[in-house]
Design a protein around this motif. Structure first.
Motif, PDB file in Angstrom:
ATOM      1  N   ILE A   1      73.901 -10.159 -61.891  1.00  0.00           N
ATOM      2  CA  ILE A   1      74.731  -9.525 -60.866  1.00  0.00           C
ATOM      3  C   ILE A   1      75.864  -8.745 -61.519  1.00  0.00           C
ATOM      4  O   ILE A   1      76.180  -7.619 -61.118  1.00  0.00           O
ATOM      5  CB  ILE A   1      75.283 -10.577 -59.895  1.00  0.00           C
ATOM      6  CG1 ILE A   1      74.136 -11.181 -59.066  1.00  0.00           C
ATOM      7  CG2 ILE A   1      76.349  -9.986 -58.976  1.00  0.00           C
ATOM      8  CD1 ILE A   1      74.561 -12.300 -58.150  1.00  0.00           C
ATOM      9  N   TRP A   2      76.476  -9.329 -62.526  1.00  0.00           N
ATOM     10  CA  TRP A   2      77.565  -8.654 -63.247  1.00  0.00           C
ATOM     11  C   TRP A   2      77.066  -7.348 -63.868  1.00  0.00           C
ATOM     12  O   TRP A   2      77.752  -6.316 -63.811  1.00  0.00           O
ATOM     13  CB  TRP A   2      78.117  -9.580 -64.325  1.00  0.00           C
ATOM     14  CG  TRP A   2      79.212  -9.014 -65.165  1.00  0.00           C
ATOM     15  CD1 TRP A   2      79.156  -8.696 -66.485  1.00  0.00           C
ATOM     16  CD2 TRP A   2      80.552  -8.687 -64.749  1.00  0.00           C
ATOM     17  NE1 TRP A   2      80.357  -8.212 -66.929  1.00  0.00           N
ATOM     18  CE2 TRP A   2      81.239  -8.196 -65.895  1.00  0.00           C
ATOM     19  CE3 TRP A   2      81.227  -8.777 -63.540  1.00  0.00           C
ATOM     20  CZ2 TRP A   2      82.561  -7.784 -65.846  1.00  0.00           C
ATOM     21  CZ3 TRP A   2      82.555  -8.357 -63.488  1.00  0.00           C
ATOM     22  CH2 TRP A   2      83.205  -7.872 -64.636  1.00  0.00           C
ATOM     23  N   ALA A   3      75.859  -7.364 -64.439  1.00  0.00           N
ATOM     24  CA  ALA A   3      75.297  -6.158 -65.045  1.00  0.00           C
ATOM     25  C   ALA A   3      75.081  -5.068 -63.997  1.00  0.00           C
ATOM     26  O   ALA A   3      75.359  -3.891 -64.242  1.00  0.00           O
ATOM     27  CB  ALA A   3      73.984  -6.487 -65.748  1.00  0.00           C
ATOM     28  N   THR A   4      74.605  -5.452 -62.818  1.00  0.00           N
ATOM     29  CA  THR A   4      74.406  -4.463 -61.754  1.00  0.00           C
ATOM     30  C   THR A   4      75.733  -3.899 -61.275  1.00  0.00           C
ATOM     31  O   THR A   4      75.877  -2.692 -61.079  1.00  0.00           O
ATOM     32  CB  THR A   4      73.649  -5.094 -60.575  1.00  0.00           C
ATOM     33  OG1 THR A   4      72.402  -5.609 -61.028  1.00  0.00           O
ATOM     34  CG2 THR A   4      73.404  -4.068 -59.478  1.00  0.00           C
ATOM     35  N   LEU A   5      76.720  -4.779 -61.088  1.00  0.00           N
ATOM     36  CA  LEU A   5      78.031  -4.337 -60.616  1.00  0.00           C
ATOM     37  C   LEU A   5      78.697  -3.387 -61.606  1.00  0.00           C
ATOM     38  O   LEU A   5      79.387  -2.446 -61.204  1.00  0.00           O
ATOM     39  CB  LEU A   5      78.930  -5.545 -60.386  1.00  0.00           C
ATOM     40  CG  LEU A   5      78.576  -6.462 -59.215  1.00  0.00           C
ATOM     41  CD1 LEU A   5      79.471  -7.694 -59.220  1.00  0.00           C
ATOM     42  CD2 LEU A   5      78.712  -5.734 -57.884  1.00  0.00           C
ATOM     43  N   THR A   6      78.489  -3.628 -62.891  1.00  0.00           N
ATOM     44  CA  THR A   6      79.174  -2.830 -63.907  1.00  0.00           C
ATOM     45  C   THR A   6      78.382  -1.602 -64.338  1.00  0.00           C
ATOM     46  O   THR A   6      78.931  -0.506 -64.460  1.00  0.00           O
ATOM     47  CB  THR A   6      79.487  -3.693 -65.139  1.00  0.00           C
ATOM     48  OG1 THR A   6      78.260  -4.251 -65.666  1.00  0.00           O
ATOM     49  CG2 THR A   6      80.424  -4.826 -64.780  1.00  0.00           C
ATOM     50  N   GLU A   7      77.095  -1.775 -64.554  1.00  0.00           N
ATOM     51  CA  GLU A   7      76.290  -0.681 -65.104  1.00  0.00           C
ATOM     52  C   GLU A   7      75.787   0.277 -64.036  1.00  0.00           C
ATOM     53  O   GLU A   7      75.706   1.489 -64.271  1.00  0.00           O
ATOM     54  CB  GLU A   7      75.112  -1.261 -65.891  1.00  0.00           C
ATOM     55  CG  GLU A   7      75.533  -2.088 -67.096  1.00  0.00           C
ATOM     56  CD  GLU A   7      74.367  -2.837 -67.731  1.00  0.00           C
ATOM     57  OE1 GLU A   7      73.214  -2.525 -67.370  1.00  0.00           O
ATOM     58  OE2 GLU A   7      74.607  -3.722 -68.572  1.00  0.00           O
ATOM     59  N   GLN A   8      75.423  -0.243 -62.863  1.00  0.00           N
ATOM     60  CA  GLN A   8      74.838   0.608 -61.830  1.00  0.00           C
ATOM     61  C   GLN A   8      75.867   1.044 -60.783  1.00  0.00           C
ATOM     62  O   GLN A   8      75.933   2.221 -60.423  1.00  0.00           O
ATOM     63  CB  GLN A   8      73.674  -0.117 -61.155  1.00  0.00           C
ATOM     64  CG  GLN A   8      72.522  -0.429 -62.108  1.00  0.00           C
ATOM     65  CD  GLN A   8      71.350  -1.087 -61.410  1.00  0.00           C
ATOM     66  OE1 GLN A   8      71.099  -0.874 -60.231  1.00  0.00           O
ATOM     67  NE2 GLN A   8      70.606  -1.919 -62.142  1.00  0.00           N
ATOM     68  N   ILE A   9      76.645   0.089 -60.282  1.00  0.00           N
ATOM     69  CA  ILE A   9      77.653   0.437 -59.277  1.00  0.00           C
ATOM     70  C   ILE A   9      78.930   0.943 -59.939  1.00  0.00           C
ATOM     71  O   ILE A   9      79.676   1.737 -59.355  1.00  0.00           O
ATOM     72  CB  ILE A   9      77.940  -0.773 -58.364  1.00  0.00           C
ATOM     73  CG1 ILE A   9      76.631  -1.233 -57.686  1.00  0.00           C
ATOM     74  CG2 ILE A   9      78.987  -0.432 -57.316  1.00  0.00           C
ATOM     75  CD1 ILE A   9      76.794  -2.428 -56.778  1.00  0.00           C
TER      76      ILE A   9
END
Length: 369
Positions: free
Chosen positions: A38-46
Motif C-alpha cells: 500500500i505504501w508503494a502505491t501511495l508513494t510511487e503511483q499516487i
C-alpha cells in the motif's frame, strides 16, 4: 475552497483507501505497522510523498491545502503508514531549514517513497520547543547524544531528525538510522494505528542541517504546520466515525424500531455534526493560512488544533456509545478511532501549548491598542 484538482485527488485517494486500507482492514496492518505494498502505491503511483516537495527535488511542488485534502482522507481511513512522520515532520523540517545541500540529498528519496523520515522529541520536556538532545563538535564532525527521545515510526525510519543543543543553541541535525550508537525500541502505545518508538543516541555521528542556532524557530513553525495537518486528519476521522455510527443506528433496533428514530439519538448526532463542521472550518482556515497568510498561521493553527482535538475525542466517545458493547470489541473498528483521538490530542503538541500561543497573541494585540 477546494480546486477541481484537489477534489480529483480526494476522489482517487478515497477510492484506493476504501478498497485497500479501510478501517476494517486496519487490523491487518497494525501488527506490521504498515503495509509496504500500500505504501508503494501511495508513494510511487499516487505520489503522496512528493506533494510538498519542490519539483527541482523530484517532487510535485504542491501546497498545504493539497496536504490537508490528503490528511482528511487518511484520517477517515485510519491509515497505517509513516506518512505524518515523513511528510509533515521530516519533509517540512528539511524545507524549513533552508539547507539546499541537505534537501538535495534527502528529498528525492522521500519523494520517491524510498526514504522514511521521522523527528525525535523529548515528550517529558515541559517546553516543546526545547532541544531534545545534546550536540558536540570534535575535529569538525558533529556528534549527538540523547536518552529520552521518542518518535513516530521510529522502527521504520531510515533517517532521524532531531533538535540538539550546542553551547545552548538548538540546531537541526540529521542522523542515519544505521549509525553506530543509535538504539531503537518499539513502544506499546494507546494508538495502535500510529506506532512509536524510543530512541537512544550515544555519541552518534550527525549532520548539521541549516544554520546553527535556528532550531527553536524551525521547531515552532514545524509545530504549526503539524497542527494544520493533524486538524485535517482529525476532521476526517471524526466525519467517518460519525457517518459509520449514524448508519449503524439506522440498523440497530430497540423496542421494535431503529435507535436512529429516538429523539435523544437525533440530538446527539446533530450536536456532533455541528462540532464537526466548526472543526472543518477551523482546519480549512489553518491550511489556507499556511499557504496564503503565513503571518496568521500560529493563531489559525492553534485554534484548529484546540477545537479539532476536543471535537474528535467527543465524536469518538459519543459514537462509541451509539454502538454499545459492540464498539469496544476487538473485531470492531470504533475503538480505534477513540484511541487515535485521545493520542492525537496530545502528540506531538498539546492544546496547552497552543493556548499559550493564543494567549501571547491576544496579550500583544491588546498592548498595541
Amino acid at each position: 475552497m477546494w480546486s477541481a484538482e484537489q477534489e480529483q485527488l480526494r476522489s482517487t485517494l478515497r477510492r484506493f483507501l476504501d478498497k485497500e486500507s479501510s478501517p476494517l482492514r486496519v487490523f491487518e496492518h497494525i501488527e506490521a505497522g504498515f503495509d509496504r505494498k500500500i505504501w508503494a502505491t501511495l508513494t510511487e503511483q499516487i505520489g503522496l510523498t512528493a506533494i510538498l516537495i519542490p519539483q527541482h527535488y523530484g517532487g510535485m511542488g504542491g501546497t498545504p491545502t493539497d496536504l490537508a485534502v490528503v490528511f482528511e482522507e487518511a484520517g477517515a481511513a485510519l491509515l497505517c503508514a509513516p506518512y505524518f512522520s515523513t511528510i509533515v515532520q521530516g519533509t517540512n523540517a528539511l524545507l524549513l531549514s533552508g539547507d539546499d545541500a541537505a534537501c538535495a540529498d534527502y528529498l528525492p528519496g522521500i519523494a520517491g517513497g524510498r526514504t522514511v523520515v521521522t523527528l525525535a522529541c523529548d515528550p517529558a520536556a515541559g517546553d516543546p520547543l526545547q532541544a531534545a538532545a545534546i550536540a558536540t563538535q570534535r575535529a569538525g564532525a558533529w556528534r549527538v547524544s540523547g536518552a529520552r527521545l521518542v518518535a513516530f515510526d521510529a522502527m521504520e525510519a531510515d533517517l532521524l531528525l532531531v533538535i540538539a543543543a550546542h553551547d545552548g543553541a538548538p540546531s537541526l541535525f540529521a542522523i542515519e538510522a544505521s549509525a553506530l550508537g543509535l538504539h531503537r525500541q518499539a513502544l506499546h502505545t494507546l494508538d495502535l494505528t500510529r506506532r512509536q518508538g524510543k530512541i537512544e543516541l550515544r555519541d552518534v555521528p550527525a549532520r548539521l542541517v541549516g544554520e546553527p542556532g535556528t532550531g527553536r524557530a524551525l521547531l515552532s513553525r514545524l509545530i504549526d504546520l503539524a497542527a494544520c495537518a493533524q486538524a485535517a486528519e482529525q476532521v476526517g476521522g471524526a466525519a467517518r466515525c460519525l457517518a459509520d455510527a449514524v448508519a449503524y443506528s439506522k440498523q440497530r433496533f430497540q423496542f421494535g424500531r431503529p435507535i436512529a428514530s429516538f429523539q435523544a439519538v437525533k440530538h446527539i448526532c446533530a450536536d456532533l455534526l455541528i462540532d464537526l463542521e466548526f472543526g472543518r472550518s477551523a482546519a480549512e482556515y489553518a491550511a489556507w493560512a499556511a499557504q496564503e497568510e503565513p503571518g496568521q498561521l500560529p493563531q489559525a493553527a492553534a485554534m484548529a488544533r484546540i477545537w479539532c482535538s476536543r471535537m474528535f475525542v467527543r465524536v469518538a466517545e459519543e459514537t462509541l456509545q451509539l454502538y454499545g458493547g459492540l464498539g469496544v470489541t476487538w473485531e470492531h473498528h470504533a475503538h480505534l478511532y477513540l484511541r487515535r483521538a485521545k493520542a492525537a490530542a496530545l502528540q506531538p503538541s498539546t492544546p496547552e501549548y497552543h493556548r499559550a500561543v493564543l494567549d501571547d497573541f491576544l496579550a500583544r494585540d491588546s498592548s498595541c491598542e
